[in-house]
Enzyme design. Structure first.
Site, mmCIF file in Angstrom:
data_model
loop_
_atom_site.group_PDB
_atom_site.id
_atom_site.type_symbol
_atom_site.label_atom_id
_atom_site.label_comp_id
_atom_site.label_asym_id
_atom_site.label_seq_id
_atom_site.Cartn_x
_atom_site.Cartn_y
_atom_site.Cartn_z
ATOM 1 N N GLY A 1 3.527 -0.134 -1.874
ATOM 2 C CA GLY A 1 3.172 -0.606 -3.200
ATOM 3 C C GLY A 1 4.355 -0.550 -4.148
ATOM 4 C CB VAL B 1 -0.971 0.000 1.208
ATOM 5 C CG1 VAL B 1 -0.233 -0.049 2.527
ATOM 6 C CG2 VAL B 1 -1.907 1.208 1.153
ATOM 7 C CB SER B 2 0.947 4.275 0.351
ATOM 8 O OG SER B 2 1.336 5.620 0.202
ATOM 9 C CD1 TRP B 3 8.134 4.929 0.508
ATOM 10 C CD2 TRP B 3 8.019 2.861 1.368
ATOM 11 N NE1 TRP B 3 9.415 4.469 0.678
ATOM 12 C CE2 TRP B 3 9.381 3.214 1.204
ATOM 13 C CE3 TRP B 3 7.704 1.611 1.884
ATOM 14 C CZ2 TRP B 3 10.426 2.356 1.564
ATOM 15 C CZ3 TRP B 3 8.736 0.750 2.237
ATOM 16 C CH2 TRP B 3 10.070 1.118 2.084
ATOM 17 C CB THR C 1 0.987 2.180 -4.783
ATOM 18 O OG1 THR C 1 2.383 2.418 -4.737
ATOM 19 C CG2 THR C 1 0.669 1.124 -5.830
#
Length: 267
Positions: free
Chosen positions: A98, A94-96, A120
């Site tokens: 990802g 998730v996000s970073w 992401t």
């Protein structure tokens, strides 16, 4: 606590010795986020093993002495999997995280069955979020000052805001060095040149009101990855996995349990 390649990391596993046919999920968290922030997701996926770890200087992992990059941290994750006897995993980030999930899959394609990317982007080649959200995202007060997080929660995460108090209470602030080293890890990184060669089945999940990683980034990933599909979470902000919990769980299970492409063709 596990020591791997000279680093000590706090590792969490769920249902590791449970018999079953599902490969474990290797999860990469968002920047500065500790294990507890994602523990509800791990606990809800009751039919499969789940493993994740706090990055150096985050949560319960000791502060890093030297910087790291996507290559060394992917190697560290692979060594952890080998230590616990996992030859094949489904990877989610998730996000970073990802971005880390993309890099791990590209670095160790033989280890990864399927890939899930949430909120992401492809790294430095991305559509940036709103400055008002990014400036607050970079402020470490969001980890140590509940009133700051409460005040700016919608600006930071957009969309629906149900469950925010529970989420805030699960957060532990990273050390300043840990946070900076996480930022430096992705400096100049992008997956764009390699994504067209990614042969895994990929689920991309994005919130349509994400002010930090706008939906356009999910469309870029879908266009670049041959065997991918994009699922959009309506009124979903950066934390749509929190606000759209049941939809998230249903999407993950449906994707991971679906027949392989070869099986579909044979049918």
């Amino acid at each position: 606590m596990e020591k791997v390649g000279g680093r000590t990391l706090r590792v969490a596993r769920w249902r590791w010795d449970m018999p079953g046919d599902h490969p474990p999920i290797l999860f990469f968290n968002g920047i500065g986020a500790n294990i507890e922030a994602v523990a509800p997701l791990a606990e809800a996926l009751t039919d499969r093993p789940f493993i994740m770890f706090d990055m150096p200087g985050v949560g319960g992992s000791p502060e890093p002495l030297v910087p790291y990059n996507t290559f060394t941290m992917s190697w560290t994750a692979r060594e952890l999997l080998k230590r616990f006897g996992a030859d094949t995993v489904d990877v989610m980030g998730v996000s970073w995280g990802g971005a880390m999930a993309q890099h791990f899959t590209l670095q160790y394609p033989g280890t990864v069955r399927r890939l899930i990317l949430a909120a992401t982007s492809a790294g430095m080649v991305m559509v940036p979020g709103k400055p008002s959200a990014l400036s607050k995202m970079a402020n470490p007060r969001r980890y140590v000052d509940a009133s700051f997080m409460e005040k700016h929660f919608r600006t930071l995460y957009g969309g629906l805001t149900g469950g925010k108090s529970e989420h805030i209470n699960r957060l532990t602030p990273p050390t300043p060095r840990g946070y900076v080293y996480q930022l430096l890890c992705m400096l100049g990184w992008t997956s764009v040149p390699m994504l067209p060669f990614l042969k895994k089945e990929v689920l991309i999940m994005m919130g349509d009101e994400d002010q930090i990683v706008p939906l356009a980034n999910g469309r870029i990933l879908e266009a670049l990855i041959p065997n991918s599909r994009l699922e959009i979470f309506e009124q979903g902000g950066h934390l749509f996995m929190l606000t759209h919990r049941e939809q998230t769980l249903s999407s993950i299970r449906g994707f991971l349990d679906a027949p392989d492409r070869d099986q579909k063709k044979a049918a």
